[in-house]
Write a protein that holds these residues in place. Structure first.
Motif, PDB file in Angstrom:
ATOM      1  N   ILE A 174      -9.211   2.783   1.581  1.00 35.16           N
ATOM      2  CA  ILE A 174      -8.413   3.765   2.311  1.00 35.16           C
ATOM      3  C   ILE A 174      -8.828   3.760   3.774  1.00 35.16           C
ATOM      4  O   ILE A 174     -10.017   3.723   4.089  1.00 35.16           O
ATOM      5  N   ALA A 175      -7.829   3.737   4.658  1.00 39.87           N
ATOM      6  CA  ALA A 175      -8.056   3.844   6.096  1.00 39.87           C
ATOM      7  C   ALA A 175      -7.446   5.168   6.547  1.00 39.87           C
ATOM      8  O   ALA A 175      -6.257   5.416   6.332  1.00 39.87           O
ATOM      9  N   PHE A 176      -8.276   6.026   7.134  1.00 41.77           N
ATOM     10  CA  PHE A 176      -7.811   7.295   7.679  1.00 41.77           C
ATOM     11  C   PHE A 176      -7.492   7.078   9.150  1.00 41.77           C
ATOM     12  O   PHE A 176      -8.282   6.449   9.875  1.00 41.77           O
ATOM     13  N   MET A 177      -6.345   7.603   9.614  1.00 42.62           N
ATOM     14  CA  MET A 177      -5.914   7.408  10.999  1.00 42.62           C
ATOM     15  C   MET A 177      -5.560   8.732  11.657  1.00 42.62           C
ATOM     16  O   MET A 177      -5.014   9.622  11.004  1.00 42.62           O
ATOM     17  N   ASP A 178      -5.833   8.826  12.960  1.00 38.61           N
ATOM     18  CA  ASP A 178      -5.477  10.034  13.694  1.00 38.61           C
ATOM     19  C   ASP A 178      -3.989  10.007  14.063  1.00 38.61           C
ATOM     20  O   ASP A 178      -3.265   9.080  13.693  1.00 38.61           O
ATOM     21  N   ALA A 179      -3.544  11.000  14.806  1.00 44.73           N
ATOM     22  CA  ALA A 179      -2.129  11.140  15.145  1.00 44.73           C
ATOM     23  C   ALA A 179      -1.597   9.966  15.968  1.00 44.73           C
ATOM     24  O   ALA A 179      -0.397   9.684  15.950  1.00 44.73           O
ATOM     25  N   GLU A 180      -2.481   9.260  16.676  1.00 41.06           N
ATOM     26  CA  GLU A 180      -2.058   8.113  17.487  1.00 41.06           C
ATOM     27  C   GLU A 180      -2.146   6.791  16.727  1.00 41.06           C
ATOM     28  O   GLU A 180      -1.898   5.733  17.288  1.00 41.06           O
TER      29      GLU A 180
ATOM     30  N   ASP B 256     -11.752   6.068  10.031  1.00 37.23           N
ATOM     31  CA  ASP B 256     -12.671   5.878   8.906  1.00 37.23           C
ATOM     32  C   ASP B 256     -12.023   4.931   7.903  1.00 37.23           C
ATOM     33  O   ASP B 256     -10.799   4.932   7.738  1.00 37.23           O
ATOM     34  N   ILE B 257     -12.842   4.123   7.246  1.00 38.52           N
ATOM     35  CA  ILE B 257     -12.396   3.249   6.157  1.00 38.52           C
ATOM     36  C   ILE B 257     -13.395   3.415   5.021  1.00 38.52           C
ATOM     37  O   ILE B 257     -14.608   3.369   5.249  1.00 38.52           O
ATOM     38  N   GLN B 258     -12.885   3.581   3.806  1.00 39.88           N
ATOM     39  CA  GLN B 258     -13.758   3.750   2.643  1.00 39.88           C
ATOM     40  C   GLN B 258     -13.222   2.956   1.463  1.00 39.88           C
ATOM     41  O   GLN B 258     -12.025   2.687   1.371  1.00 39.88           O
TER      42      GLN B 258
ATOM     43  N   GLY C  87       0.813  -1.201   0.000  1.00 45.11           N
ATOM     44  CA  GLY C  87       0.000   0.000   0.000  1.00 45.11           C
ATOM     45  C   GLY C  87       0.844   1.247   0.000  1.00 45.11           C
ATOM     46  O   GLY C  87       2.061   1.194  -0.170  1.00 45.11           O
ATOM     47  N   MET C  88       0.177   2.369   0.198  1.00 46.26           N
ATOM     48  CA  MET C  88       0.860   3.652   0.295  1.00 46.26           C
ATOM     49  C   MET C  88       0.341   4.357   1.533  1.00 46.26           C
ATOM     50  O   MET C  88      -0.876   4.436   1.762  1.00 46.26           O
ATOM     51  N   LEU C  89       1.278   4.873   2.333  1.00 41.09           N
ATOM     52  CA  LEU C  89       0.940   5.615   3.539  1.00 41.09           C
ATOM     53  C   LEU C  89       1.201   7.094   3.290  1.00 41.09           C
ATOM     54  O   LEU C  89       2.322   7.493   2.981  1.00 41.09           O
ATOM     55  N   PHE C  90       0.145   7.899   3.410  1.00 47.32           N
ATOM     56  CA  PHE C  90       0.250   9.347   3.262  1.00 47.32           C
ATOM     57  C   PHE C  90       0.399   9.943   4.656  1.00 47.32           C
ATOM     58  O   PHE C  90      -0.393   9.631   5.557  1.00 47.32           O
TER      59      PHE C  90
ATOM     60  N   LEU D 157      -3.939   5.406   4.707  1.00 46.44           N
ATOM     61  CA  LEU D 157      -3.308   4.191   4.193  1.00 46.44           C
ATOM     62  C   LEU D 157      -4.180   3.622   3.082  1.00 46.44           C
ATOM     63  O   LEU D 157      -5.333   3.266   3.319  1.00 46.44           O
ATOM     64  N   GLU D 158      -3.608   3.576   1.878  1.00 42.55           N
ATOM     65  CA  GLU D 158      -4.308   2.990   0.730  1.00 42.55           C
ATOM     66  C   GLU D 158      -3.791   1.583   0.477  1.00 42.55           C
ATOM     67  O   GLU D 158      -2.587   1.337   0.544  1.00 42.55           O
ATOM     68  N   ALA D 159      -4.728   0.687   0.180  1.00 41.31           N
ATOM     69  CA  ALA D 159      -4.407  -0.696  -0.151  1.00 41.31           C
ATOM     70  C   ALA D 159      -5.428  -1.154  -1.194  1.00 41.31           C
ATOM     71  O   ALA D 159      -6.343  -0.409  -1.544  1.00 41.31           O
ATOM     72  N   ASN D 160      -5.278  -2.372  -1.668  1.00 41.64           N
ATOM     73  CA  ASN D 160      -6.221  -2.906  -2.648  1.00 41.64           C
ATOM     74  C   ASN D 160      -7.647  -2.891  -2.100  1.00 41.64           C
ATOM     75  O   ASN D 160      -7.867  -3.034  -0.897  1.00 41.64           O
ATOM     76  N   GLU D 161      -8.597  -2.767  -3.011  1.00 46.60           N
ATOM     77  CA  GLU D 161     -10.010  -2.772  -2.654  1.00 46.60           C
ATOM     78  C   GLU D 161     -10.334  -4.000  -1.802  1.00 46.60           C
ATOM     79  O   GLU D 161      -9.939  -5.116  -2.113  1.00 46.60           O
ATOM     80  N   GLY D 162     -11.039  -3.782  -0.696  1.00 47.50           N
ATOM     81  CA  GLY D 162     -11.456  -4.867   0.186  1.00 47.50           C
ATOM     82  C   GLY D 162     -10.397  -5.325   1.170  1.00 47.50           C
ATOM     83  O   GLY D 162     -10.672  -6.183   2.014  1.00 47.50           O
TER      84      GLY D 162
END
Length: 171
Positions: free
Chosen positions: A114-120, A125-127, A90-93, A149-154
């Motif tokens: 895509i999984a969105f993560m806070d500072a910790e 959220d996951i979409q 994946g790719m971590l932004f 964090l982006e990864a393959n669908e599913g």
């Protein structure tokens, strides 16, 4: 005077091409930012791999080999133009602070999660994102986030990763 007008026009075109919304637009999985694959590479993460480990709700550790996007150029390219991504890649932004993040799938050929993560490192959220989806509404984090964090669908669903789970990040 003429040189400054040309520079201003060039800058305007560059910003318009990035599709940013008042600085809140985050490149990513085709969200204005997918990283282009170097010539000849189509299967995922390139050099400089790191690992994100997610402690999933079910008790399992889920590892993702990531390429890190932490500057404007890398974020703008994201995963654009790639035809495949390895199963565990994946790719971590990485952003300097928490904020609402927004991604689109411009020129991104593969569907992504895509999984969105806070500072910790808590997943907020996951979409699921559709390939080549460059029309609003964009994929926007449900809460302020510092990482995406982006990864393959599913990817996250298949491994039992849920909102509230935590990730150990290499940054």
């Amino acid at each position: 005077m003429r040189a400054s007008k040309i520079a201003l026009v060039a800058l305007s075109l560059l910003l318009a091409g990035c599709g940013g919304d008042s600085g809140a637009q985050s490149p990513g999985a085709g969200s204005d930012g997918e990283a282009s694959e170097p010539a000849g590479q189509t299967s995922g993460v390139t050099s400089g791999q790191e690992t994100v480990t997610i402690e999933a709700s079910g008790g399992e550790s889920v590892e993702v080999r990531v390429e890190i996007a932490d500057d404007e150029g890398e974020m703008a390219r994201g995963l654009m133009g790639r035809t495949a991504l390895a199963e565990d890649a994946g790719m971590l932004f990485v952003y300097p602070e928490e904020r609402e993040l927004s991604f689109w799938m411009k020129d991104t050929l593969i569907p992504l999660s895509i999984a969105f993560m806070d500072a910790e490192g808590r997943i907020v959220d996951i979409q699921e994102m559709k390939a080549l989806d460059d029309r609003p509404p964009h994929y926007t984090s449900a809460e302020p986030a510092r990482y995406a964090l982006e990864a393959n669908e599913g990817f996250f669903d298949e491994r039992g990763v849920n909102v509230g789970d935590r990730a150990r990040l290499p940054v």
